[in-house]
Structure formats: structure tokens, C-alpha cells
Motif scaffolding. Sequence first.
Motif, short mmCIF file in Angstrom:
data_model
loop_
_atom_site.label_atom_id
_atom_site.label_comp_id
_atom_site.label_asym_id
_atom_site.label_seq_id
_atom_site.Cartn_x
_atom_site.Cartn_y
_atom_site.Cartn_z
N PHE A 97 1.47 -0.92 0.20
CA PHE A 97 0.18 -0.31 0.04
C PHE A 97 1.00 0.93 0.25
CE2 PHE A 97 0.97 -0.57 4.81
CZ PHE A 97 1.01 0.17 5.08
N THR A 98 0.39 2.68 -0.05
CA THR A 98 0.51 3.54 -0.40
C THR A 98 0.28 4.15 1.22
OG1 THR A 98 1.49 3.71 -2.41
CG2 THR A 98 1.59 5.30 -1.47
N PHE A 99 1.21 5.28 1.71
CA PHE A 99 1.06 6.22 3.12
C PHE A 99 1.68 7.53 2.93
CE2 PHE A 99 0.69 7.32 7.16
CZ PHE A 99 -0.69 7.22 8.13
N ASN A 100 0.93 8.54 2.27
CA ASN A 100 2.05 9.75 2.42
C ASN A 100 3.10 9.77 1.44
OD1 ASN A 100 0.44 10.95 4.69
ND2 ASN A 100 2.45 10.20 6.48
N ASP A 101 2.26 9.54 0.17
CA ASP A 101 3.25 9.07 -0.95
C ASP A 101 4.61 8.13 -0.82
OD1 ASP A 101 1.34 10.56 -2.13
OD2 ASP A 101 2.86 12.26 -1.68
N ILE A 102 4.41 7.28 -0.22
CA ILE A 102 5.36 6.28 0.24
C ILE A 102 4.98 4.22 0.07
CG2 ILE A 102 7.26 5.04 1.80
CD1 ILE A 102 7.28 8.35 2.52
N GLY A 103 5.80 4.21 -0.63
CA GLY A 103 4.86 2.10 -0.36
C GLY A 103 5.50 1.69 0.42
N TYR A 104 5.17 0.70 1.15
CA TYR A 104 5.24 -0.27 2.39
C TYR A 104 4.78 -1.10 1.90
CZ TYR A 104 5.61 3.71 5.03
OH TYR A 104 6.04 5.31 4.94
N THR A 105 5.09 -2.19 1.94
CA THR A 105 5.08 -3.58 2.50
C THR A 105 4.60 -4.18 3.81
OG1 THR A 105 6.30 -4.82 0.71
CG2 THR A 105 5.88 -5.85 2.43
N TYR A 106 3.59 -4.51 4.00
CA TYR A 106 2.90 -5.10 5.40
C TYR A 106 2.18 -6.54 5.29
CZ TYR A 106 -0.10 -4.65 9.97
OH TYR A 106 -0.83 -4.25 11.00
N ARG A 107 3.07 -7.22 6.43
CA ARG A 107 2.72 -8.93 6.05
C ARG A 107 2.68 -9.28 7.93
NH1 ARG A 107 7.96 -10.29 2.38
NH2 ARG A 107 7.14 -10.19 0.14
N ALA A 108 1.82 -10.23 7.71
CA ALA A 108 1.33 -11.17 9.18
C ALA A 108 1.56 -12.90 8.44
CB ALA A 108 0.53 -10.67 9.99
N SER A 109 1.77 -13.05 9.56
CA SER A 109 1.62 -14.00 9.61
C SER A 109 1.29 -15.19 11.31
CB SER A 109 2.75 -15.26 9.51
OG SER A 109 2.95 -16.48 9.23
N ASP A 110 1.45 -16.03 11.41
CA ASP A 110 0.61 -17.13 12.64
C ASP A 110 1.78 -18.14 12.74
OD1 ASP A 110 -1.40 -16.16 14.87
OD2 ASP A 110 -2.72 -17.93 13.88
N THR A 111 2.59 -18.42 11.90
CA THR A 111 3.63 -19.38 11.57
C THR A 111 4.74 -19.47 11.24
OG1 THR A 111 1.89 -19.79 9.01
CG2 THR A 111 1.29 -21.38 11.28
N ALA A 112 4.79 -18.73 10.03
CA ALA A 112 5.94 -18.36 9.58
C ALA A 112 6.90 -17.78 10.71
CB ALA A 112 6.21 -17.70 8.02
N GLU A 113 7.54 -18.09 10.22
CA GLU A 113 8.93 -17.45 11.59
C GLU A 113 9.35 -16.17 10.85
OE1 GLU A 113 9.96 -18.62 14.53
OE2 GLU A 113 8.18 -19.48 14.61
N ASP A 114 10.34 -16.66 9.69
CA ASP A 114 11.48 -15.32 8.92
C ASP A 114 10.36 -15.05 8.13
OD1 ASP A 114 12.88 -13.12 8.40
OD2 ASP A 114 15.01 -14.89 8.20
N PHE A 115 9.84 -14.12 7.38
CA PHE A 115 8.91 -13.61 6.33
C PHE A 115 8.89 -12.11 5.83
CE2 PHE A 115 6.01 -13.70 10.19
CZ PHE A 115 5.49 -12.12 10.30
N ALA A 116 9.88 -11.21 6.43
CA ALA A 116 9.57 -10.18 6.38
C ALA A 116 10.46 -9.61 4.43
CB ALA A 116 10.89 -9.25 7.77
N GLY A 117 11.05 -10.80 4.15
CA GLY A 117 12.24 -10.75 3.18
C GLY A 117 12.86 -10.13 3.07
N ILE A 118 13.30 -9.26 3.47
CA ILE A 118 14.25 -8.41 3.31
C ILE A 118 16.05 -9.16 3.34
CG2 ILE A 118 15.37 -6.19 4.41
CD1 ILE A 118 12.32 -6.36 4.09
N PHE A 119 16.46 -8.71 2.33
CA PHE A 119 17.98 -9.51 1.66
C PHE A 119 18.97 -8.05 1.62
CE2 PHE A 119 14.41 -11.83 0.43
CZ PHE A 119 14.57 -12.96 0.76
#
Length: 189
Positions: A97-119
Motif C-alpha cells: 500500500f501507499t501511505f503519505n506517498d511512500i510505498g510499504y509492505t505489511y506482512r503477518a503470519s501465525d506460523t512462519a518464522e522469518d517472512f519479512a523478505g529483506i535481504f
Amino acid sequence: MDFYMKTGKRAVLLTAVLASCMIGGCAGKEPAPTEATPAETSARAEESTGNAGIPNPMEEVDNVLAFEKIGVHMVLPKEAVEPSYFIINGEVADIHFTFNDIGYTYRASDTAEDFAGIFERFKDGVLTETAGSGGQTAEIQIKTTESGGRLAAWEWGSTKYTLYTASQVEDGDISSLAVTLAELGENEK
């Protein structure tokens, strides 16, 4: 004899250089990848591997209500625009989504451990904020990548959340949005 020794050494050196070029590639660097949507990234991967039969791990869904089937509750602030919703590998809820003209990725999981996807690596130092009310609180940890992006992470019950932007945003901006998202999802569990 000296001539043949020097010529032989040059030939060995030239052969080594040519072999290195063939193995490692002497062409210029490939251009940096452009930012793509998750669906485009998956489609490109299928095209490049020639495996169109490999299922896309990202299932596009209509809205946040679809996340309930994987046990995740997420709410966006009213000011968020252009949201797109995905479920990754049947266990990670993903909103772009975009908030104040900046793009964001918002994630959540009940089971996965490392899901941010930042490398990429993070700079030293963590900004900590607290969200919640009525005796129930969550600690939000905000890190900065070496390229200036920001990653916020917190938990409510058994659900883990992350908020990421590749943009260089001020501490107050990322903190405020992360606290807002955390408090919107506070009653999740």
C-alpha cells in the motif's frame, strides 16, 4: 631461451585471464533490478526458468478478510491508498500500500518464522516503540537497512507482523505508522 620463457609466461597469463572471463564473465555488470510487484516477480521467475508449471507462491486475494483463513487479522489506516492483498505460500498475509506517498509492505503470519523478505544488512541501533492499551502492549522494534529502508516488527499473541519500506523515512513517520498498524490489529488474539 629467455625469449621463450617470457613468451611462455605471457601465454599462461593470457590463458588464465581468458579463462577467468569465460567463467566469471567479462561483460559489464547487469543493470540493477527495478522494483516490481510480487506477481510480476513471480511471473518473471517462471519465464526465466521456463517452468510455467511451477505454482505462484503468491495468491492475490480481494481484501483483508481473506487473511482470516490463515489466522491473521490485519487492518489498514483509512489514509492508506492503492492496497493490494496476497497470501504467500498459504501462510503469510501480505499487503502492499501507499501511505503519505511512500510505498510499504505489511506482512503477518501465525506460523512462519522469518517472512519479512529483506535481504540486506541492517545498521547498528534499534528504535523501540510501544503500542497497545488496557494493559496489553506490544514492543515494536524498528531497524534501518544499509540503504536507508526501514523495517518494523512486533507480535500480538501468536501472530508476528512486519512493516517495510525501501524509502528513507524519518523515525517519527515509521514509528507513528507502525504504532497505528499495531494498535489497529491489537485485538487480533
